[in-house]
Design a protein around this motif. Structure first.
Motif, PDB file in Angstrom:
ATOM      1  N   LEU A   1      -7.061 -23.908  -1.374  1.00 44.61           N
ATOM      2  CA  LEU A   1      -7.591 -22.907  -2.302  1.00 44.61           C
ATOM      3  C   LEU A   1      -7.221 -23.192  -3.758  1.00 44.61           C
ATOM      4  O   LEU A   1      -7.979 -22.864  -4.665  1.00 44.61           O
ATOM      5  CB  LEU A   1      -7.110 -21.511  -1.903  1.00 44.61           C
TER       6      LEU A   1
ATOM      7  N   GLU B   1     -10.148 -23.400  -6.305  1.00 41.66           N
ATOM      8  CA  GLU B   1     -10.148 -22.546  -7.495  1.00 41.66           C
ATOM      9  C   GLU B   1     -10.433 -23.371  -8.757  1.00 41.66           C
ATOM     10  O   GLU B   1     -11.175 -22.934  -9.655  1.00 41.66           O
ATOM     11  CB  GLU B   1      -8.795 -21.844  -7.619  1.00 41.66           C
TER      12      GLU B   1
ATOM     13  N   CYS C   1     -11.220 -19.737   4.610  1.00 39.31           N
ATOM     14  CA  CYS C   1     -10.525 -19.667   3.318  1.00 39.31           C
ATOM     15  C   CYS C   1     -11.474 -19.237   2.204  1.00 39.31           C
ATOM     16  O   CYS C   1     -11.119 -18.413   1.350  1.00 39.31           O
ATOM     17  CB  CYS C   1      -9.914 -21.024   2.972  1.00 39.31           C
TER      18      CYS C   1
ATOM     19  N   GLU D   1     -12.362 -15.504   2.572  1.00 40.12           N
ATOM     20  CA  GLU D   1     -11.239 -14.673   2.157  1.00 40.12           C
ATOM     21  C   GLU D   1     -11.039 -14.728   0.640  1.00 40.12           C
ATOM     22  O   GLU D   1     -10.771 -13.695   0.000  1.00 40.12           O
ATOM     23  CB  GLU D   1      -9.971 -15.122   2.907  1.00 40.12           C
ATOM     24  N   TRP D   2     -11.192 -15.913   0.063  1.00 42.23           N
ATOM     25  CA  TRP D   2     -11.076 -16.074  -1.398  1.00 42.23           C
ATOM     26  C   TRP D   2     -12.153 -15.252  -2.113  1.00 42.23           C
ATOM     27  O   TRP D   2     -11.879 -14.595  -3.124  1.00 42.23           O
ATOM     28  CB  TRP D   2     -11.215 -17.553  -1.741  1.00 42.23           C
ATOM     29  N   THR D   3     -13.370 -15.288  -1.587  1.00 43.13           N
ATOM     30  CA  THR D   3     -14.492 -14.561  -2.210  1.00 43.13           C
ATOM     31  C   THR D   3     -14.247 -13.055  -2.192  1.00 43.13           C
ATOM     32  O   THR D   3     -14.389 -12.370  -3.211  1.00 43.13           O
ATOM     33  CB  THR D   3     -15.809 -14.898  -1.482  1.00 43.13           C
TER      34      THR D   3
ATOM     35  N   ALA E   1     -11.429 -11.523  -1.859  1.00 43.22           N
ATOM     36  CA  ALA E   1     -10.277 -11.226  -2.717  1.00 43.22           C
ATOM     37  C   ALA E   1     -10.680 -11.170  -4.186  1.00 43.22           C
ATOM     38  O   ALA E   1     -10.281 -10.249  -4.923  1.00 43.22           O
ATOM     39  CB  ALA E   1      -9.188 -12.274  -2.505  1.00 43.22           C
ATOM     40  N   ASN E   2     -11.471 -12.134  -4.621  1.00 44.34           N
ATOM     41  CA  ASN E   2     -11.902 -12.151  -6.021  1.00 44.34           C
ATOM     42  C   ASN E   2     -12.775 -10.950  -6.354  1.00 44.34           C
ATOM     43  O   ASN E   2     -12.654 -10.370  -7.450  1.00 44.34           O
ATOM     44  CB  ASN E   2     -12.655 -13.452  -6.314  1.00 44.34           C
TER      45      ASN E   2
ATOM     46  N   THR F   1      -5.149 -11.056  -4.688  1.00 45.86           N
ATOM     47  CA  THR F   1      -4.912 -12.458  -4.343  1.00 45.86           C
ATOM     48  C   THR F   1      -5.473 -12.758  -2.951  1.00 45.86           C
ATOM     49  O   THR F   1      -5.509 -11.881  -2.081  1.00 45.86           O
ATOM     50  CB  THR F   1      -3.403 -12.795  -4.377  1.00 45.86           C
ATOM     51  N   SER F   2      -5.894 -14.002  -2.742  1.00 45.59           N
ATOM     52  CA  SER F   2      -6.629 -14.351  -1.525  1.00 45.59           C
ATOM     53  C   SER F   2      -5.789 -14.210  -0.265  1.00 45.59           C
ATOM     54  O   SER F   2      -6.330 -14.006   0.828  1.00 45.59           O
ATOM     55  CB  SER F   2      -7.187 -15.771  -1.624  1.00 45.59           C
TER      56      SER F   2
END
Length: 613
Positions: free
Chosen positions: A42, A46, A77, A80-82, A84-85, A90-91
């Protein structure tokens, strides 16, 4: 503005999606750092986002996210990152699961040790298979459940609050709600858990560990669907004939194992093992009047098996793990005999988990003697008949061997056999696993099926489709891979006779033990034990590096076995034995061959390695 930027970027990523993100089950360890597992992927992802770089080449070069997709993978990942953003957190506060039920169990498990009360607030309804009383009685988790009509009605509560919601837009969260955790589920995809607030961040690693050991991450195919819907991208709508696929899989398992018991098929080998262990504990609670339960497990076996057993025991006062030394000079039969005598004296319930052949040293015990010690009638200290053991056999390395049939070697022993489907059953195309039992243990399968459903750890529709396509050819693939392995082992013995190779004998192969994996203990040198060990470990890496660089299309540094093509290399101490105690780890190379590879090229490169010594 940020939302549009994130969504548009992910939409472009999906357009250039690397095919391995969707299809690989095991990943390259030469670009993998276990300590940085999710963060390394990540962190680099990023940076690509910040530079608006979504080229195929850049995405392909990202470091491995996890070594096995059941633990997590690039698409989980990214999902989850998307999320979270979009929620400005935070992811690591977002964790996806294939199971709908396990995220609840993950929070409840943590609260046992935190000694905290838990309130489960349910919008819509809980999964039908989630039996509240069984979770309390068998898993040892205490909690309250309250139906919730609106998030405006969240009560004050001294403890942890979980909001549980079944919704089509599974990726849509409102983290302004005054709860500690939000779990969104969708029946065809799985679940996503959001850790709400920094006060709860100490739960994150524990929840991740549950996903690692007792279930799997949301599958690549399902995370892709979630991402496509989130970004309004063109979406494939797969059609599965799940009933027919399941019928084919169950029929094939009966043919392969030689028993008529209906198998249970789960999302992974560890999902199956968890259902076996919890099903047997459930049966013991109902039938053995709170007698202590002993889970007997080799201390150096596959790290997931070992760790999961100890995690179960940590939650239940009457369950204890006992070590079973089976490898590297220890004899499985003698070890079982000794441990069963001890358990009998304690008037306890014995459940033995063991691999045949053993891993990583590929040893097979004397099966007649094994049958004798498992069948032997034992007495308690009060001279009562001791409880018979249940033998839980991991036969992933030899799923074709007939242990279970009515006239086979273990027919007189209560035996449940299970297999990791990410190996030979699927040829490495999915993580699903299965278990079945001989006639004497068949009555236990209902409990195992019940717990695989309670945990929502059954195989997915896609997994069943893959198994239905691959399993009919499994025995033929095992035979072809064994022939290549035997030839490669013979070659190594000729060109490097001082190396110690652990592989089945010709006599065992005649009895049906035809694995396609062997361990290689390379010759070493040095004045002290430490110097010799350091030299050997460096030599392992030198060999693997040579193989994967000289034969990049076939030789891979990764953790698996039973693959459709190529040759896999790993060091169990740093991969499959990751959670095993350091003194029980084995720093030798493990090599897994397939029936579809350029064997002569592998011999040629190995010979170059020998000449360099």
């Amino acid at each position: 503005m940020l939302e549009n930027t994130v969504v548009n970027y992910i939409k472009n990523v999906l357009t250039n999606l690397p095919k391995d993100w969707l299809h690989l089950t095991t990943h390259r360890l030469d670009i993998y750092n276990e300590e940085l597992a999710k963060t390394a992927f990540l962190y680099t992802f990023e940076n690509l986002f910040k530079s608006n770089n979504y080229s195929s080449n850049a995405l392909n070069e990202l470091p491995t996210a996890f070594d096995y997709i059941r633990l997590g993978h690039p698409l989980s990942c990214v999902l989850e990152w998307t999320i979270a953003n979009l929620n400005q957190i935070t992811s690591d506060h977002v964790i996806s699961f294939s199971s709908e039920s396990i995220p609840i169990l993950a929070v409840l498990r943590k609260n046992i040790f935190e000694k905290k009360n838990t309130l489960l607030l349910v919008k819509n309804e809980l999964p039908k298979s989630f039996d509240i009383e069984t979770v309390k009685k068998v898993y040892g988790y205490q909690f309250q459940v309250q139906q919730l009509e609106s998030t405006q009605e969240i009560p004050d509560f001294e403890g942890t609050t979980i909001l549980f919601d079944n919704k089509k837009d599974i990726y849509n969260f409102d983290n302004s709600v005054n709860v500690d955790f939000i779990i969104n589920i969708r029946n065809d995809l799985g679940s996503i858990l959001l850790v709400n607030g920094d006060d709860n961040k100490n739960y994150i690693s524990e929840i991740q560990h549950v996903r690692r050991r007792e279930t799997i991450a949301m599958t690549p195919a399902n995370t892709l669907i979630a991402l496509q819907e989130l970004t309004n991208s063109t979406k494939d709508s797969p059609n599965f004939d799940t009933k027919a696929n399941k019928t084919t899989v169950l029929k094939t398992i009966k043919e392969i194992t030689g028993v008529n018991t209906n198998a249970v098929v789960g999302s992974s080998g560890l999902s199956i093992q968890y259902a076996i262990v919890m099903g047997l504990i459930d049966h013991a609670i109902e039938n053995y009047n709170n007698r202590p339960i002993k889970i007997v497990v080799p201390p150096n076996c596959y790290g997931g098996t070992n760790d999961q057993a100890r995690r179960v025991a940590a939650c239940l006062n009457n369950v204890e793990v006992m070590d079973l030394p089976v490898d590297g000079g220890y004899d499985m039969v003698n070890s079982i005999d000794r441990v069963l005598e001890t358990i009998a004296k304690e008037n306890a319930v014995p459940y033995i988990i063991a691999e045949i052949p053993t891993n990583p040293r590929v040893e097979v015990p004397d099966l007649l003697k094994l049958k004798e010690v498992l069948s032997k009638e034992r007495k308690t200290t009060s001279n009562e008949r001791a409880i018979e053991p249940v033998f839980i056999l991991d036969q992933t390395f030899c799923p074709n061997v007939h242990f279970l049939g009515d006239n086979e070697i273990l027919s007189s022993v209560k035996t449940i056999a299970y297999v990791s489907g990410s190996k030979f059953p699927s040829g490495g195309r999915c993580t699903a696993g299965y278990c079945t039992a001989n006639t004497k243990a068949a009555y236990l399968m209902d409990k195992i099926a019940y717990h695989i459903q309670l945990c929502d750890n059954e195989a997915t529709d896609l997994q069943l489709q893959i198994l239905a396509a691959q399993m009919p050819s499994m025995n033929q693939r095992i035979e072809s891979a064994y022939k290549n392995t035997r030839e490669f082992v013979t070659f190594i013995e000729e060109v490097l006779p001082e190396a110690k190779i652990n592989f089945v004998s010709e006599e065992l192969a005649q009895e049906g033990f035809t694995p396609s994996v062997f361990s290689l203990d390379l010759p070493t040198k040095g004045n002290t034990k430490e110097e010799r060990e350091t030299y050997k470990r460096a030599l392992n890496l030198k060999l693997i590096d040579l193989m994967i660089t000289q034969i990049p299309d076939e030789s891979k540094y990764c953790v698996s076995y039973g693959q459709l093509k190529g040759c896999y290399w790993t060091i169990p101490a740093t991969s499959t034995q990751g959670t095993t105690k350091e003194e029980d780890k084995d720093y030798i190379a493990r090599v897994a061959l397939s029936g579809n590879m350029d064997l002569e090229k592998h011999k040629e490169v190995f010979l170059d390695f020998v000449k360099s010594l």
